[in-house]
Design a protein around this motif. Structure first.
Motif, short mmCIF file in Angstrom:
data_model
loop_
_atom_site.label_atom_id
_atom_site.label_comp_id
_atom_site.label_asym_id
_atom_site.label_seq_id
_atom_site.Cartn_x
_atom_site.Cartn_y
_atom_site.Cartn_z
N LEU A 325 27.24 12.37 15.35
CA LEU A 325 27.05 13.68 15.95
C LEU A 325 27.35 13.69 17.44
CD1 LEU A 325 23.82 14.95 14.15
CD2 LEU A 325 26.16 14.75 13.31
N SER A 326 27.31 12.54 18.08
CA SER A 326 27.61 12.49 19.51
C SER A 326 29.11 12.49 19.78
CB SER A 326 26.96 11.25 20.14
OG SER A 326 27.44 10.07 19.54
N SER A 327 29.91 12.43 18.72
CA SER A 327 31.37 12.44 18.91
C SER A 327 31.93 13.85 18.99
CB SER A 327 32.06 11.69 17.76
OG SER A 327 31.91 12.42 16.54
N THR A 328 31.07 14.86 18.81
CA THR A 328 31.52 16.24 18.86
C THR A 328 31.37 16.78 20.29
OG1 THR A 328 29.31 17.02 18.25
CG2 THR A 328 30.85 16.62 16.47
N THR A 329 31.78 18.03 20.48
CA THR A 329 31.66 18.66 21.79
C THR A 329 30.54 19.68 21.78
OG1 THR A 329 33.35 20.29 21.22
CG2 THR A 329 34.08 18.31 22.38
N CYS A 330 29.94 19.88 22.95
CA CYS A 330 28.80 20.77 23.08
C CYS A 330 29.14 21.95 23.99
CB CYS A 330 27.60 20.00 23.63
SG CYS A 330 26.86 18.87 22.43
N GLY A 331 28.21 22.90 24.02
CA GLY A 331 28.43 24.09 24.83
C GLY A 331 29.29 25.10 24.10
N HIS A 332 29.66 26.15 24.80
CA HIS A 332 30.50 27.20 24.22
C HIS A 332 31.90 26.67 24.02
CE1 HIS A 332 32.58 31.02 23.67
NE2 HIS A 332 31.40 31.59 23.52
N PRO A 333 32.55 26.95 22.87
CA PRO A 333 33.88 26.40 22.61
C PRO A 333 34.94 26.86 23.59
CG PRO A 333 33.27 28.05 20.96
CD PRO A 333 32.04 27.75 21.74
N ALA A 334 34.67 27.96 24.33
CA ALA A 334 35.66 28.47 25.28
C ALA A 334 35.58 27.79 26.64
CB ALA A 334 35.49 29.98 25.44
N LEU A 335 34.64 26.87 26.81
CA LEU A 335 34.53 26.18 28.10
C LEU A 335 35.82 25.43 28.42
CD1 LEU A 335 30.91 24.66 27.96
CD2 LEU A 335 31.71 26.48 29.48
N ALA A 336 36.26 25.52 29.67
CA ALA A 336 37.48 24.81 30.07
C ALA A 336 37.28 23.30 29.93
CB ALA A 336 37.84 25.17 31.51
N LYS A 337 36.08 22.84 30.21
CA LYS A 337 35.76 21.43 30.07
C LYS A 337 34.54 21.30 29.17
CE LYS A 337 34.89 17.18 32.68
NZ LYS A 337 34.66 16.59 34.02
N PRO A 338 34.75 21.05 27.87
CA PRO A 338 33.61 20.96 26.94
C PRO A 338 32.63 19.87 27.37
CG PRO A 338 35.70 21.06 25.75
CD PRO A 338 36.03 20.86 27.20
N LEU A 339 31.38 20.11 27.05
CA LEU A 339 30.34 19.14 27.37
C LEU A 339 30.31 18.03 26.33
CD1 LEU A 339 27.41 21.62 28.20
CD2 LEU A 339 28.98 20.53 29.82
N ALA A 340 29.98 16.83 26.80
CA ALA A 340 29.80 15.71 25.87
C ALA A 340 28.44 15.85 25.19
CB ALA A 340 29.88 14.39 26.62
N CYS A 341 28.38 15.51 23.92
CA CYS A 341 27.13 15.62 23.16
C CYS A 341 26.34 14.32 23.29
CB CYS A 341 27.42 15.93 21.69
SG CYS A 341 28.05 17.60 21.42
N THR A 342 25.68 14.20 24.41
CA THR A 342 24.93 12.97 24.68
C THR A 342 23.48 13.07 24.24
OG1 THR A 342 24.31 13.76 26.88
CG2 THR A 342 26.39 12.53 26.69
N PHE A 343 22.99 14.27 23.89
CA PHE A 343 21.59 14.51 23.57
C PHE A 343 20.67 14.23 24.75
CE2 PHE A 343 23.38 14.24 19.35
CZ PHE A 343 22.61 15.06 18.56
N ALA A 344 21.24 14.19 25.97
CA ALA A 344 20.42 13.95 27.14
C ALA A 344 19.51 15.14 27.43
CB ALA A 344 21.30 13.66 28.36
N ASP A 345 19.96 16.33 27.06
CA ASP A 345 19.16 17.54 27.22
C ASP A 345 19.67 18.56 26.20
OD1 ASP A 345 21.54 18.59 28.31
OD2 ASP A 345 20.90 18.15 30.35
#
Length: 674
Positions: A325-345
C-alpha cells in the motif's frame, strides 16, 4: 459569436462522450432476440440438473502461472474479458459515474416490468402483500432498481474488477462519488442535472447509538484525497457555495442514485400518490404539491457501509498495489507532485484507507453494550418499520463489520505500528484515533461473538438443531434475539457469512466439535434449494410453517448472490476441517460447494427445479429465480444483478472477499470442465 462557438464545442464534446459510451454498448452483446425468458411464477418441481454450455474465465485462467509480485487470484494480464466482466463494465458505463445494481432490460430486449413474472406477482408492500402498481412503494422499487446503487453491490463490483486489473475503473467511482460524498453537488437550479448533494446521514434527523448522538455532532473527519464536500441547507435543500474539507464521520445512505428526481419506468416523472399534503403526508417534502417522483431512501445502514467504505476499497487497493500500500500515491490525483504514501500522517495515507477511517466515528457511536454494532441510527425509517430501529442489530452486519474492521486493523498495524508494544510510528491525531477506535470495535465484536447468544436457544428448532440468530434488539435490559421459529428468524447469510468469518476453529472450540458443519447442515435443510436430491444453492430464509408439531422444511427461492456466498463458506470450512484432521466433513463440504457451483452456473430457464441455473446469456446472474419480498426490506427479481455477477467473478478467481488478499480456499472444478 464566442458564446455560440462555446456552445458548439460543448455539444461536440457531449457528442464525443456519447460516441464512446455507445461504442462500449455496441461491443457488448446484450440483446438476444431468440432467448426465451420465462421468469418463474410458481414453486419449483424436482428434476434433472442441466449442463452449462457457456464459457467461463477458468478456461483461460486455470493452470496459468501466477505473475511475479501479483496476487495469485488476479487474472493474468491480457486475458480476454469474459461475459461476466464485460457486463460489470457495461453496468458502469451509463454516464452516471457509478454502477447500477441491476439491469431491468432482459437479454431478449424486454423490460422486466412488462413481463408475466413481475405483473402476476405484482407490487408488494412492506408486509409482502399486494399494493397498487402506481403506489409509492411500487414506483420507488422500479425507479431504484433501474437507477439505484446499493453500496454493498458497489463494493463487490470494485473487488471483482480489481481481480481483473481494472482498479482504474473502480477508482472513478471511489474518487468521484465516495470521497466527496455526493453524486452531484450543484443541485437542480440553472439547468444542473440534480444529483444527490449529500450521501451521508450527518444531519440532526439521525441519532446514532444508545447515546443518540446526532449525525451533525459526530467527530469530524477529513474527506479522503483532499476532496471538498458541499454541505446542504437543512431548510432549503440548496448546496453551499463553497466546499469544506471536513465534516461529521457519518454513515452513507445504503442506496444512492445519480439524481434526486427519479423516473419510474411505468409512471414517468410524476405520480399522484407522491403529492403533498394528500395522499402523501410526508412533512419533509412539503414542496412536492405536483407529485414529482424523487429519491427517498435515506437509510444509513451499517452493513452497506462497512463493505463500501472499508472492505471494498481496502481489498481493491491491495490487489492493485500487489499488497504494497505504500507503493501508491496519496493526496488528490490532480496534484502536480503526488504525495508519497508513507503513513507518516493522514495526508500521506492512501485515500482508500482514509475512506475507511471516515466512517469510524459513526461505527464507534453505533457500538452497542456487549460489543455488537447497531444496524442503523434512529431516524433511518427502516423498511419494514421498526419502532425500536435504533436498538436493532443484524448479525450479517456484525460479520461484515468484523471482517472489514480486521482488514483495516491489519493495515494500521502493518504500516503505523498500531498495537505494537513500543507504540505507533506516528503521532498523527487521525491515525491514532483510527488505531484505538478500530481496536475497540474489533474487541467488542470478539466479545459479542464469544457469548453463548451467538447461537440460537435450545428448543427453538426441532431435533436439537441450531443456527445463528438473524439479529434482534439490544437495550439497557439486554440482548433479545429474534426467535428462529418466527417469520424470517433464519437468515441464510448469517449462517454462510457467519461461518466464513467466525470459522470452524472458533465455533467448534466454543460450542463443540462439528458446530460449524452442523449449522450448515441445518441451513441447507430448511433454506436450501434442491433439484430433486441435488443441492443447487440457497434462498434468503426458510418458508417453513413453524406453527406445527412437526415442521416440514420448505423453500422455493434460489438466490445467485447468496448461493455464491454459500459456496465460498463451504470451501473455507472444508479447508479448516481438513486442517483439523476431519477429512469426512471436509470432503462433504467440498462436495456441496461443487454441486452448488455446477448448478448455479447453468443458463437461466425460468428458475424452476427441473433444470437450468441462474446465469443469463449476456454473462450476468439474476438476483434470484423469481420475484420475492425479502422480509428484511427489499425485493428479489430475476434480472441481471451486479452483486450476483460480481460474486460469480470472485468465485471464478477463487477469491474469498472476507479475507484480505482473497485467502487460500480449496479450488473447485470449473463447471465448463465438469
Amino acid at each position: 459569436m464566442k458564446h455560440a462557438f462555446g456552445l458548439l464545442l460543448l455539444a461536440a464534446g457531449a457528442q464525443g462522450v456519447y460516441d464512446v459510451l455507445e461504442q462500449n454498448r455496441r461491443s457488448h452483446q446484450r440483446i438476444f432476440p431468440d432467448y426465451d425468458y420465462n421468469a418463474a411464477v410458481k414453486a419449483h418441481a424436482s428434476g434433472k440438473a442441466g449442463s452449462w454450455a457457456a464459457s467461463g474465465p477458468e478456461a483461460a485462467v486455470e493452470g496459468a502461472p501466477a505473475e511475479a509480485g501479483r496476487n495469485p487470484h488476479m487474472v493474468p494480464k491480457g486475458t480476454s474479458y469474459t461475459p461476466e466482466v464485460q457486463w460489470l463494465l457495461s453496468i458502469f458505463n451509463r454516464g452516471w459515474g457509478l454502477p447500477g445494481s441491476y439491469n431491468d432490460v432482459l437479454p431478449n430486449g424486454q423490460v422486466y416490468w412488462a413481463t408475466q413474472g413481475y405483473l402476476e406477482t405484482g407490487a408488494l408492500d412492506e408486509h409482502g402483500k399486494h399494493c397498487d402498481l402506481d403506489s409509492m412503494i411500487a414506483a420507488q422499487e422500479r425507479a431504484l432498481t433501474r437507477y439505484g446503487l446499493n453500496l454493498y453491490d458497489a463494493a463487490v463490483w470494485e473487488i471483482a474488477l480489481s481481480v481483473w486489473g481494472r482498479y482504474d475503473v473502480a477508482q472513478i467511482y471511489e474518487r468521484n462519488v465516495l470521497y466527496p460524498s455526493t453524486t452531484g453537488p450543484a443541485g437542480r437550479d440553472n439547468g444542473n442535472p440534480g444529483g444527490i448533494i449529500n450521501l451521508r446521514g450527518d444531519s440532526d434527523d439521525f441519532q446514532y447509538g444508545a447515546q443518540k448522538t446526532t449525525g451533525s455532532s459526530l467527530p469530524k473527519v477529513t474527506y479522503p484525497a483532499n476532496m471538498t464536500h458541499f454541505t446542504q441547507d437543512p431548510d432549503t435543500g440548496k448546496p453551499s457555495k463553497e466546499g469544506v474539507k471536513k465534516g461529521p464521520g457519518a454513515l452513507y445512505y445504503r442506496i444512492i442514485g445519480p439524481n434526486y428526481q427519479m423516473i419510474d419506468p411505468m409512471l414517468g416523472h410524476f405520480g399522484q400518490n407522491w403529492k403533498y399534503p394528500w395522499p402523501n403526508y410526508d412533512t419533509t417534502t412539503k414542496w412536492n404539491t405536483y407529485g414529482l417522483i424523487h429519491f427517498n431512501d435515506w437509510k444509513p445502514i451499517t452493513g452497506e457501509n462497512v463493505w463500501s467504505s472499508i472492505m471494498g476499497p481496502i481489498q481493491s487497493l491491495g490487489l492493485a498495489s500487489n499488497n504494497n500500500l505504500s507503493s501508491t500515491t496519496c493526496g488528490h490525483p490532480a496534484l502536480a507532485k503526488p504525495l508519497a504514501c508513507t503513513f507518516a500522517d493522514f495526508d500521506h495515507t492512501p485515500p482508500s484507507i482514509q475512506q475507511a477511517i471516515s466512517v469510524l466515528p459513526a461505527l464507534e457511536a453505533l457500538q452497542a453494550p456487549g460489543g455488537s454494532l447497531y444496524h442503523c441510527p434512529w431516524g433511518s425509517k427502516i423498511f419494514p418499520p421498526d419502532p425500536s430501529e435504533g436498538e436493532n442489530i443484524s448479525n450479517e452486519n456484525n460479520f461484515s463489520g468484523y471482517a472489514s474492521l480486521k482488514m483495516l486493523l491489519a493495515v494500521l498495524s502493518n504500516y503505523t505500528g498500531c498495537g505494537a508494544a513500543d507504540g505507533m510510528t506516528t503521532n498523527d491525531e487521525a491515525l491514532s484515533y483510527a488505531c484505538t477506535t478500530t481496536q475497540k470495535l474489533v474487541q467488542g465484536l470478539d466479545t459479542f461473538f464469544d457469548a453463548d447468544s451467538i447461537i440460537s436457544k435450545a428448543g427453538e428448532m426441532p431435533n436439537g438443531e441450531f443456527v445463528v440468530p438473524q439479529g434482534g434488539h439490544i437495550n439497557a435490559s439486554g440482548y433479545f434475539p429474534v426467535p428462529i421459529n418466527s417469520q424470517a428468524g433464519l437468515a441464510v447469510d448469517c449462517q454462510t457469512w457467519g461461518m466464513t468469518v467466525l470459522g470452524q476453529p472458533r465455533l467448534d472450540k466454543h460450542f463443540g466439535a462439528g458446530t460449524a458443519y452442523n449449522i450448515w447442515q441445518t441451513t441447507k435443510k430448511y433454506a436450501g434449494f434442491y433439484k430433486g436430491t441435488v443441492i443447487a444453492g440457497v434462498g434468503y430464509t426458510d418458508l417453513t410453517n413453524w406453527n406445527t408439531s412437526q415442521p416440514v422444511p420448505r423453500n422455493n427461492i434460489w438466490s445467485a448472490e447468496w448461493t455464491f456466498g454459500a459456496i465460498n463458506m463451504a470451501q473455507v470450512l472444508s479447508q479448516q476441517y481438513a486442517d483439523a484432521g476431519d477429512s469426512e466433513k471436509a470432503q462433504d463440504l467440498l462436495n456441496d460447494a461443487q454441486s452448488m457451483y455446477n448448478e448455479v452456473t447453468q443458463e437461466y430457464s425460468g428458475g424452476g427445479g427441473g433444470g437450468g441455473g441462474l446465469r443469463l446469456p449476456d454473462g450476468s446472474y439474476v438476483y434470484a429465480n423469481m420475484r420475492f419480498f425479502i422480509p428484511w426490506g427489499w425485493f428479489s427479481n430475476p434480472i441481471g444483478a451486479t452483486c450476483s455477477t460480481a460474486w460469480a467473478v470472485l468465485q471464478q478467481a477463487n477469491f474469498n472477499p472476507f479475507e484480505y488478499g482473497g485467502g487460500n480456499k480449496p479450488a473447485l472444478v470449473s463447471p465448463t470442465n465438469a
